[in-house]
Motif scaffolding. Structure first.
Motif, PDB file in Angstrom:
ATOM      1  N   GLY A  44      -3.517  -4.228  -0.678  1.00 27.15           N
ATOM      2  CA  GLY A  44      -3.377  -4.585   0.731  1.00 27.15           C
ATOM      3  C   GLY A  44      -2.893  -3.431   1.582  1.00 27.15           C
ATOM      4  N   GLY A  45      -1.971  -2.628   1.039  1.00 26.10           N
ATOM      5  CA  GLY A  45      -1.476  -1.472   1.779  1.00 26.10           C
ATOM      6  C   GLY A  45      -2.550  -0.432   2.022  1.00 26.10           C
ATOM      7  N   ILE A  46      -3.396  -0.208   1.024  1.00 28.11           N
ATOM      8  CA  ILE A  46      -4.491   0.757   1.182  1.00 28.11           C
ATOM      9  C   ILE A  46      -5.488   0.258   2.222  1.00 28.11           C
ATOM     10  N   ILE A  47      -5.781  -1.045   2.177  1.00 26.00           N
ATOM     11  CA  ILE A  47      -6.678  -1.622   3.191  1.00 26.00           C
ATOM     12  C   ILE A  47      -6.048  -1.482   4.569  1.00 26.00           C
ATOM     13  N   GLY A  48      -4.739  -1.735   4.661  1.00 27.76           N
ATOM     14  CA  GLY A  48      -4.038  -1.590   5.929  1.00 27.76           C
ATOM     15  C   GLY A  48      -4.086  -0.161   6.445  1.00 27.76           C
ATOM     16  N   LEU A  49      -3.931   0.805   5.542  1.00 32.08           N
ATOM     17  CA  LEU A  49      -4.013   2.215   5.921  1.00 32.08           C
ATOM     18  C   LEU A  49      -5.395   2.549   6.467  1.00 32.08           C
ATOM     19  N   TRP A  50      -6.427   2.061   5.800  1.00 37.51           N
ATOM     20  CA  TRP A  50      -7.804   2.309   6.234  1.00 37.51           C
ATOM     21  C   TRP A  50      -8.061   1.684   7.604  1.00 37.51           C
ATOM     22  N   LEU A  51      -7.615   0.435   7.775  1.00 37.90           N
ATOM     23  CA  LEU A  51      -7.807  -0.236   9.059  1.00 37.90           C
ATOM     24  C   LEU A  51      -7.021   0.466  10.167  1.00 37.90           C
ATOM     25  N   GLY A  52      -5.799   0.891   9.852  1.00 35.24           N
ATOM     26  CA  GLY A  52      -4.986   1.575  10.843  1.00 35.24           C
ATOM     27  C   GLY A  52      -5.626   2.867  11.324  1.00 35.24           C
ATOM     28  N   LYS A  53      -6.180   3.613  10.393  1.00 33.38           N
ATOM     29  CA  LYS A  53      -6.849   4.870  10.771  1.00 33.38           C
ATOM     30  C   LYS A  53      -8.038   4.600  11.687  1.00 33.38           C
ATOM     31  N   ARG A  54      -8.753   3.522  11.404  1.00 37.34           N
ATOM     32  CA  ARG A  54      -9.919   3.200  12.228  1.00 37.34           C
ATOM     33  C   ARG A  54      -9.520   2.689  13.612  1.00 37.34           C
ATOM     34  N   PHE A  55      -8.572   1.760  13.657  1.00 33.78           N
ATOM     35  CA  PHE A  55      -8.191   1.165  14.936  1.00 33.78           C
ATOM     36  C   PHE A  55      -7.389   2.131  15.813  1.00 33.78           C
ATOM     37  N   LEU A  56      -6.621   3.003  15.173  1.00 30.91           N
ATOM     38  CA  LEU A  56      -5.828   3.965  15.933  1.00 30.91           C
ATOM     39  C   LEU A  56      -6.574   5.273  16.150  1.00 30.91           C
ATOM     40  N   HIS A  57      -7.773   5.362  15.568  1.00 31.96           N
ATOM     41  CA  HIS A  57      -8.666   6.508  15.778  1.00 31.96           C
ATOM     42  C   HIS A  57      -8.050   7.825  15.310  1.00 31.96           C
ATOM     43  N   TYR A  58      -7.394   7.766  14.131  1.00 29.53           N
ATOM     44  CA  TYR A  58      -6.890   9.004  13.548  1.00 29.53           C
ATOM     45  C   TYR A  58      -7.980   9.603  12.664  1.00 29.53           C
ATOM     46  N   GLY A  59      -8.216  10.876  12.835  1.00 31.01           N
ATOM     47  CA  GLY A  59      -9.232  11.553  12.036  1.00 31.01           C
ATOM     48  C   GLY A  59      -8.725  12.874  11.518  1.00 31.01           C
ATOM     49  N   ARG A  60      -9.609  13.641  10.968  1.00 24.94           N
ATOM     50  CA  ARG A  60      -9.222  14.920  10.372  1.00 24.94           C
ATOM     51  C   ARG A  60      -8.723  15.918  11.413  1.00 24.94           C
ATOM     52  N   ASN A  61      -9.106  15.747  12.662  1.00 19.34           N
ATOM     53  CA  ASN A  61      -8.677  16.696  13.687  1.00 19.34           C
ATOM     54  C   ASN A  61      -7.266  16.429  14.197  1.00 19.34           C
ATOM     55  N   ASP A  62      -6.684  15.271  13.803  1.00 19.08           N
ATOM     56  CA  ASP A  62      -5.319  14.976  14.203  1.00 19.08           C
ATOM     57  C   ASP A  62      -4.360  15.738  13.306  1.00 19.08           C
ATOM     58  N   LYS A  63      -3.094  15.775  13.710  1.00 18.42           N
ATOM     59  CA  LYS A  63      -2.078  16.449  12.913  1.00 18.42           C
ATOM     60  C   LYS A  63      -1.550  15.543  11.809  1.00 18.42           C
ATOM     61  N   GLY A  64      -2.287  14.494  11.536  1.00 18.35           N
ATOM     62  CA  GLY A  64      -1.898  13.592  10.462  1.00 18.35           C
ATOM     63  C   GLY A  64      -2.463  14.014   9.124  1.00 18.35           C
ATOM     64  N   GLY A  65      -3.191  15.118   9.106  1.00 13.64           N
ATOM     65  CA  GLY A  65      -3.747  15.599   7.860  1.00 13.64           C
ATOM     66  C   GLY A  65      -4.970  14.815   7.438  1.00 13.64           C
ATOM     67  N   GLY A  66      -5.573  15.249   6.340  1.00  9.18           N
ATOM     68  CA  GLY A  66      -6.754  14.563   5.829  1.00  9.18           C
ATOM     69  C   GLY A  66      -6.378  13.376   4.963  1.00  9.18           C
ATOM     70  N   ARG A  67      -7.384  12.812   4.303  1.00  8.66           N
ATOM     71  CA  ARG A  67      -7.173  11.608   3.511  1.00  8.66           C
ATOM     72  C   ARG A  67      -6.177  11.831   2.383  1.00  8.66           C
ATOM     73  N   ASN A  68      -6.308  12.930   1.655  1.00  3.17           N
ATOM     74  CA  ASN A  68      -5.403  13.183   0.540  1.00  3.17           C
ATOM     75  C   ASN A  68      -3.963  13.366   1.004  1.00  3.17           C
ATOM     76  N   GLU A  69      -3.787  14.025   2.163  1.00  2.00           N
ATOM     77  CA  GLU A  69      -2.446  14.229   2.696  1.00  2.00           C
ATOM     78  C   GLU A  69      -1.803  12.895   3.044  1.00  2.00           C
ATOM     79  N   LEU A  70      -2.542  12.017   3.702  1.00  2.00           N
ATOM     80  CA  LEU A  70      -1.997  10.714   4.065  1.00  2.00           C
ATOM     81  C   LEU A  70      -1.709   9.863   2.824  1.00  2.00           C
ATOM     82  N   LEU A  71      -2.580   9.918   1.837  1.00  2.00           N
ATOM     83  CA  LEU A  71      -2.329   9.183   0.601  1.00  2.00           C
ATOM     84  C   LEU A  71      -1.070   9.705  -0.089  1.00  2.00           C
ATOM     85  N   ASP A  72      -0.898  11.025  -0.094  1.00  2.00           N
ATOM     86  CA  ASP A  72       0.323  11.617  -0.644  1.00  2.00           C
ATOM     87  C   ASP A  72       1.551  11.022   0.032  1.00  2.00           C
ATOM     88  N   ILE A  73       1.533  10.999   1.352  1.00  2.00           N
ATOM     89  CA  ILE A  73       2.693  10.546   2.130  1.00  2.00           C
ATOM     90  C   ILE A  73       2.972   9.070   1.894  1.00  2.00           C
TER      91      ILE A  73
END
Length: 224
Positions: free
Chosen positions: A86-115
């Motif tokens: 559920g948390g992973i699904i929530g993370l995926w939905l959050g990235k889509r609805f909040l429009h976070y992508g690779r160009n943000d300072k949130g890092g890429g997918r691996n960085e966010l998964l690490d965090i």
């Protein structure tokens, strides 16, 4: 008393996990606003997934008789594998609805998964004490399985924390392998009466085996 203690410990577990993940985000110079923006998506997705896992497990013996009690999470009953999914699904939905992508300072997918996964074993180590106050997760011979798992989760967190740079981009994989082993080894100690079985085998062990495979895949993919 049970309601207050269980809720308090669950809240402390979430807070500790979040603060640990924020610490890693700051160390890696990831935009804190991105992490904070995704936090509630992960938490809500995790709680919903954890509760669904438990309700499906106990539907026939408990919730089919009183469906509204499925919403009484203060009585206990959260499945960690459901929380992870559920948390992973929530993370995926959050990235889509909040429009976070690779160009943000949130890092890429691996960085966010690490965090996200960095703080998870710490939160689990604390959260298992809620099971103690609810008199849950007791072994076949009255072993304190909540204590065994809490201790192992804390060790897993210490390992990930100590080698966080060596595991960069692979923390999710390391966690899935580590917790998969913990749960796979502890599951046989649970009384048969509380073990959810699918096809005659403990569901938690099946999820653990799948977690081991996914964790290995994530680590090997990062190396390639």
């Amino acid at each position: 008393m049970t309601f207050n203690l269980y809720g308090l410990i669950l809240g402390l577990a979430i807070l500790a996990s979040f603060q640990a993940s924020l610490w890693l985000a700051k160390e890696r110079k990831v935009d804190i606003k991105v992490v904070e923006g995704l936090f509630w998506w992960v938490v809500i997705g995790g709680i919903v997934g954890a509760r669904l896992y438990h309700v499906v497990d106990k539907w026939q013996e408990i919730y089919s008789l009183n469906p509204q009690s499925a919403f009484y999470i203060w009585n206990g009953g959260l499945g960690i594998w459901g929380a992870i999914i559920g948390g992973i699904i929530g993370l995926w939905l959050g990235k889509r609805f909040l429009h976070y992508g690779r160009n943000d300072k949130g890092g890429g997918r691996n960085e966010l998964l690490d965090i996200v996964f960095f703080g998870l074993p710490l939160g689990q180590a604390i959260g298992r004490w809620g099971n103690f106050f609810n008199n849950e997760i007791i072994g076949k011979n009255s072993e304190p399985l909540f204590l065994y798992e809490s201790t192992m989760d804390l060790i897993l967190f210490a390992i990930i924390w100590h080698w966080r740079e060596r595991f960069r981009g692979k923390i999710a994989g390391v966690y899935l392998i580590g917790y998969g082993l913990i749960r796979f080894l502890l599951e046989p100690l649970r009384p048969d009466s509380i073990v959810w079985k699918i096809g005659g085998l403990p569901a938690a062990q099946k999820f653990s085996a799948e977690a081991l495979g996914i964790g290995a895949y994530l680590i090997l993919r990062k190396r390639s």
